[in-house]
Design an enzyme around this catalytic site. Structure first.
Site, PDB file in Angstrom:
ATOM      1  CG  ASP A  69      -0.259  -0.470   2.458  1.00  0.00           C
ATOM      2  OD1 ASP A  69       0.939  -0.147   2.637  1.00  0.00           O
ATOM      3  OD2 ASP A  69      -0.901  -1.171   3.250  1.00  0.00           O
ATOM      4  CG  ASP A  71       0.591   3.948   4.438  1.00  0.00           C
ATOM      5  OD1 ASP A  71      -0.504   3.751   3.871  1.00  0.00           O
ATOM      6  OD2 ASP A  71       1.088   3.158   5.254  1.00  0.00           O
ATOM      7  CG  ASP A 162       8.767   0.013  12.568  1.00  0.00           C
ATOM      8  OD1 ASP A 162       9.143   0.710  11.589  1.00  0.00           O
ATOM      9  OD2 ASP A 162       7.930  -0.899  12.451  1.00  0.00           O
TER      10      ASP A 162
HETATM   11  P1  ATP Z   1       4.096  -3.761   4.871  1.00  0.00           P
HETATM   12  O1  ATP Z   1       4.818  -4.047   3.615  1.00  0.00           O
HETATM   13  O2  ATP Z   1       3.945  -4.951   5.751  1.00  0.00           O
HETATM   14  O3  ATP Z   1       2.838  -2.982   4.724  1.00  0.00           O
HETATM   15  P2  ATP Z   1       5.033  -1.386   6.115  1.00  0.00           P
HETATM   16  O4  ATP Z   1       6.427  -0.960   6.419  1.00  0.00           O
HETATM   17  O5  ATP Z   1       4.238  -0.553   5.187  1.00  0.00           O
HETATM   18  O6  ATP Z   1       5.125  -2.879   5.680  1.00  0.00           O
HETATM   19  P3  ATP Z   1       2.933  -1.012   8.012  1.00  0.00           P
HETATM   20  O7  ATP Z   1       2.581  -1.910   9.130  1.00  0.00           O
HETATM   21  O8  ATP Z   1       2.006  -0.847   6.880  1.00  0.00           O
HETATM   22  O9  ATP Z   1       4.330  -1.494   7.517  1.00  0.00           O
HETATM   23  O10 ATP Z   1       3.278   0.404   8.658  1.00  0.00           O
HETATM   24  C1  ATP Z   1       3.597   1.546   7.863  1.00  0.00           C
HETATM   25  C2  ATP Z   1       4.759   2.318   8.477  1.00  0.00           C
HETATM   26  O11 ATP Z   1       4.384   2.815   9.772  1.00  0.00           O
HETATM   27  C3  ATP Z   1       6.015   1.506   8.717  1.00  0.00           C
HETATM   28  O12 ATP Z   1       6.812   1.451   7.566  1.00  0.00           O
HETATM   29  C4  ATP Z   1       6.677   2.285   9.844  1.00  0.00           C
HETATM   30  O13 ATP Z   1       7.343   3.427   9.353  1.00  0.00           O
HETATM   31  C5  ATP Z   1       5.493   2.746  10.656  1.00  0.00           C
HETATM   32  N1  ATP Z   1       5.142   1.798  11.735  1.00  0.00           N
HETATM   33  C6  ATP Z   1       4.244   0.789  11.672  1.00  0.00           C
HETATM   34  N2  ATP Z   1       4.151   0.132  12.835  1.00  0.00           N
HETATM   35  C7  ATP Z   1       5.009   0.742  13.674  1.00  0.00           C
HETATM   36  C8  ATP Z   1       5.375   0.544  15.045  1.00  0.00           C
HETATM   37  N3  ATP Z   1       4.835  -0.426  15.758  1.00  0.00           N
HETATM   38  N4  ATP Z   1       6.283   1.391  15.584  1.00  0.00           N
HETATM   39  C9  ATP Z   1       6.839   2.395  14.872  1.00  0.00           C
HETATM   40  N5  ATP Z   1       6.544   2.619  13.580  1.00  0.00           N
HETATM   41  C10 ATP Z   1       5.645   1.816  12.976  1.00  0.00           C
HETATM   42 MG    MG Z   2       2.185  -0.948   4.666  1.00  0.00          MG
END
Ligand code: ATP
Ligand code: MG
Length: 449
Positions: A69, A71, A162
């Site tokens: 996705d 963001d 994170d």
């Molecule tokens: P995916 O490919 O699984 O969607 P993603 O990196 O986009 O991976 P998401 O869970 O969609 O992960 O979260 C989006 C963003 O929000 C992450 O890339 C990170 O920057 C931030 N984030 C998400 N969860 C946390 C957390 N628990 N603590 C700190 N930052 C977080």
């Molecule tokens: Mg994501």
């Protein structure tokens, strides 16, 4: 070299200039960004706001992978975002963000947040998606926090994330990639590293320990040694994490196509059995279920959440079914159902599964007792295949056949019978299986301010 990066990643290095990659210095191309996300980015930019693509999408595009996705983060406040996009809605309470709705997608737009908010709000990630009613009640009333404390600069927003590789920004104004935390170097070297002190970040939010290992497996990265050591020290904290967030992370793992390896990493780190004490996953069969799930995801078949979770109980349930079958092949239904409930109930409670999920899992598993032989009557096939839980039963039946727990000839017999009915490819009713996710109450809530 490591030391330099650690310094850059320290939250106190507030005024260090970020590293910036200009357009020719990176491979992220606008053409790879979804049209919806581009539309949102450009409208924010044209209205005078900062507009960055953030998080996993930047990471994945820089690695040449397809993001799940897109963001967006901006300095526009939620109310301003709301005014710019008629098709948007503000969600969440503390850290409000906006969802911009398109016919086939939602783009999440968040206002830059200050660090470090986590101790009071680990549930604020994935706003509106994962808190159950119980937890919401438990966290109310919320501590009042002035808006100005909540929102922050882009640098602060990067540092509260994170891992370094998850904190890169793509700026639509000039197509640069902006790195406040040493994420570019870590992407190049294939390293997962927490931003700031790993112990502190895991104490703030223990779910990050699971996420660290999950990213390492999915991306083929290593975990930075200090991050690994902090997981060793803090592993017990995972037991205190919110059950709905843990379930969410588990489903992400099961859908990733790398579930077997992620499970193995979680297990070795002492996280799995603490996070999911009620999931039976110690027998070899159960681990093989994960391999079967991975193979099916790799082949492109989406699986219902109830099937993914039901898979954990499949080997044990089939063993019970054998025990409850008499010499004439008759199953003691009442007894078997009671035993099935007894193995699922503790997990359903501790993982906050919805009644609908529970229903699909129970019935999906139980129906397998009627499918251990090829069907001999067309009527039976019609009756079973009409049930709302049949798609789950069918997926679980497929797992059982691939595990050799049900003869291949039985599977083929059912496949042929269903094809005659035109139901062989019946898709799972996602609407229904979606409901097993913790309810999305926050979304419906009106903003209070
Ligand atoms: P995916 O490919 O699984 O969607 P993603 O990196 O986009 O991976 P998401 O869970 O969609 O992960 O979260 C989006 C963003 O929000 C992450 O890339 C990170 O920057 C931030 N984030 C998400 N969860 C946390 C957390 N628990 N603590 C700190 N930052 C977080
Ligand atoms: Mg994501």
């Amino acid at each position: 070299m490591n030391e330099t990066i650690a310094t850059i990643a320290t939250p106190t290095a507030e005024d260090l200039a970020p590293r910036v990659l200009t357009r020719p210095q990176h491979r992220l191309s606008r053409g790879d960004v979804s049209a919806h996300a581009l539309k949102v980015l450009y409208r924010l930019h044209r209205s005078g706001y900062l507009a960055y693509l953030v998080g996993g999408s930047v990471r994945d595009l820089l690695l040449g992978r397809r993001p799940k996705d897109f963001d967006i983060a901006t300095n526009a406040r939620p109310q301003e975002i709301r005014r710019l996009f008629r098709n948007s809605r503000i969600i969440g309470r503390r850290f409000r963000l906006a969802h911009v709705f398109f016919r086939d997608a939602i783009v999440e737009v968040a206002t830059f947040r200050a660090s470090p908010e986590a101790p009071e709000s680990p549930n604020d990630w994935h706003e509106g998606e994962e808190e159950t009613a119980e937890e919401e009640t438990a966290t109310e009333p919320l501590p009042a926090r002035p808006e100005e404390d909540v929102y922050g600069t882009p640098a602060e927003d990067a540092r509260r994330r994170d891992f370094t590789v998850n904190a890169l920004f793509y700026n639509i104004a000039d197509y640069t990639v902006i790195d406040h935390v040493g994420g570019i170097a870590d992407l190049e070297r294939g390293v997962i590293r927490t931003i700031g002190d790993p112990d502190q970040r895991f104490i703030e939010d223990p779910v990050r320990m699971m996420r660290a290992l999950e990213y390492a497996v999915r991306l083929g990265f290593s975990v930075d040694p200090p991050t690994v050591e902090a997981i060793e020290r803090q592993q017990a904290l995972i037991a205190e994490a919110s059950s709905s967030r843990l379930t969410y992370e588990l489903l992400e793992c099961l859908r990733s196509g790398s579930a077997a390896r992620i499970h193995e990493a979680w297990r070795r780190a002492g996280l799995f059995s603490r996070a999911f004490p009620d999931l039976p996953l110690d027998t070899d069969d159960s681990v093989q279920v994960l391999e079967v799930i991975d193979a099916q995801i790799a082949a492109g078949s989406p699986l219902a959440d109830a099937s993914l979770l039901g898979g954990f109980f499949l080997p044990r349930f089939l063993a019970l079914a054998v025990e409850e079958t008499d010499g004439n092949g008759r199953v003691n239904n009442a007894q078997l159902l009671a035993r099935l409930r007894a193995i699922i109930a503790p997990a359903a409670t501790s993982m906050h599964l919805s009644n609908q999920a529970l229903h699909l899992m129970h019935q999906g598993l139980f129906t397998l007792t009627k499918m251990v032989r090829p069907p001999d009557r067309g009527r039976q096939v019609v009756r079973i295949s009409r049930q709302d839980y049949f798609p789950v039963a069918w997926e679980l039946h497929g797992f059982a056949a691939r595990l050799g727990l049900i003869p291949a000839a039985t599977r083929q017999g059912w496949e042929r019978a269903l094809q005659r009915l035109g139901k062989g490819e019946q898709p799972v009713d996602e609407e229904r299986s979606e409901r097993r996710r913790p309810r999305r109450r926050r979304r419906r809530r009106r903003p209070t301010a």
